[in-house]
Design a protein around this motif. Structure first.
Motif, PDB file in Angstrom:
ATOM      1  N   LYS A  58      30.161  26.484 -28.316  1.00 48.70           N
ATOM      2  CA  LYS A  58      29.192  25.793 -27.877  1.00 48.70           C
ATOM      3  C   LYS A  58      29.408  24.837 -26.601  1.00 48.70           C
ATOM      4  N   LEU A  59      28.308  24.583 -25.672  1.00 49.00           N
ATOM      5  CA  LEU A  59      28.717  23.569 -24.604  1.00 49.00           C
ATOM      6  C   LEU A  59      28.987  22.075 -25.072  1.00 49.00           C
ATOM      7  N   LYS A  60      29.883  21.644 -24.611  1.00 50.38           N
ATOM      8  CA  LYS A  60      30.019  20.197 -25.099  1.00 50.38           C
ATOM      9  C   LYS A  60      28.915  19.227 -24.504  1.00 50.38           C
ATOM     10  N   SER A  61      28.756  18.228 -25.292  1.00 58.96           N
ATOM     11  CA  SER A  61      27.619  17.325 -24.733  1.00 58.96           C
ATOM     12  C   SER A  61      28.035  16.533 -23.676  1.00 58.96           C
ATOM     13  N   GLY A  62      27.451  16.116 -22.648  1.00 64.25           N
ATOM     14  CA  GLY A  62      27.889  15.262 -21.591  1.00 64.25           C
ATOM     15  C   GLY A  62      28.368  15.953 -20.302  1.00 64.25           C
ATOM     16  N   TYR A  63      28.051  17.167 -20.448  1.00 62.81           N
ATOM     17  CA  TYR A  63      28.382  18.150 -19.240  1.00 62.81           C
ATOM     18  C   TYR A  63      27.070  18.785 -18.766  1.00 62.81           C
ATOM     19  N   VAL A  64      26.667  18.770 -17.659  1.00 62.14           N
ATOM     20  CA  VAL A  64      25.206  19.228 -17.213  1.00 62.14           C
ATOM     21  C   VAL A  64      25.478  20.363 -16.096  1.00 62.14           C
ATOM     22  N   LEU A  65      24.609  21.176 -15.644  1.00 58.04           N
ATOM     23  CA  LEU A  65      24.538  21.799 -14.577  1.00 58.04           C
ATOM     24  C   LEU A  65      23.642  21.428 -13.663  1.00 58.04           C
ATOM     25  N   ARG A  66      24.060  21.059 -12.350  1.00 55.74           N
ATOM     26  CA  ARG A  66      23.272  20.375 -11.158  1.00 55.74           C
ATOM     27  C   ARG A  66      23.423  21.181 -10.103  1.00 55.74           C
ATOM     28  N   GLU A  67      22.527  21.050  -9.007  1.00 54.71           N
ATOM     29  CA  GLU A  67      22.653  21.654  -7.861  1.00 54.71           C
ATOM     30  C   GLU A  67      23.136  20.454  -6.884  1.00 54.71           C
TER      31      GLU A  67
ATOM     32  N   GLY B 172      30.233  15.969 -15.370  1.00 52.80           N
ATOM     33  CA  GLY B 172      30.146  15.308 -16.494  1.00 52.80           C
ATOM     34  C   GLY B 172      28.938  14.109 -16.253  1.00 52.80           C
ATOM     35  N   GLU B 173      28.260  13.804 -17.339  1.00 53.34           N
ATOM     36  CA  GLU B 173      27.474  12.568 -17.438  1.00 53.34           C
ATOM     37  C   GLU B 173      27.842  11.460 -18.408  1.00 53.34           C
ATOM     38  N   GLY B 174      27.787  10.333 -18.260  1.00 53.69           N
ATOM     39  CA  GLY B 174      28.096   9.247 -19.378  1.00 53.69           C
ATOM     40  C   GLY B 174      29.625   9.541 -19.554  1.00 53.69           C
ATOM     41  N   LEU B 175      30.070   9.481 -20.898  1.00 51.00           N
ATOM     42  CA  LEU B 175      31.455   9.751 -21.161  1.00 51.00           C
ATOM     43  C   LEU B 175      31.971  11.036 -20.702  1.00 51.00           C
TER      44      LEU B 175
END
Length: 89
Positions: free
Chosen positions: A2-11, A20-23
């Motif tokens: 699964k994808l680790k929390s705290g990582y997002v896809l953005r343009e 990464g977001e947050g920690l």
């Protein structure tokens, strides 16, 4: 997997990137650029929650004209890169 929390896809500047977001931002400290196919697979992995290479390969076959064998090879390579940089578990 699964994808680790705290990582997002953005343009960012017209490019699809994992950041990464947050920690996650503190631990990651970089951007990972994805092509259109890898970005689609990242989104699908997020929708699935727990995902497998086979499940993502099926999604790839539905989206593109590619054989199951080629899809599995391509997905395995992309997932391997995600594992190397630590954005999936």
């Amino acid at each position: 997997m699964k994808l680790k929390s705290g990582y997002v896809l953005r343009e960012v500047c017209g490019e699809q990137v994992i950041m990464g977001e947050g920690l996650g931002a503190l631990n990651f400290g970089r951007l990972l650029c994805l092509n259109e196919t890898a970005a689609m697979l990242w989104k699908r992995a997020g929708e699935l929650g727990d995902f497998t290479i086979d499940a993502l390969a099926d999604s790839l076959c539905q989206e593109y004209d590619v054989s199951v064998e080629q899809a599995k090879n391509d997905v395995a390579a992309i997932v391997g890169e995600w594992q190397k940089v630590g954005v999936i578990e």
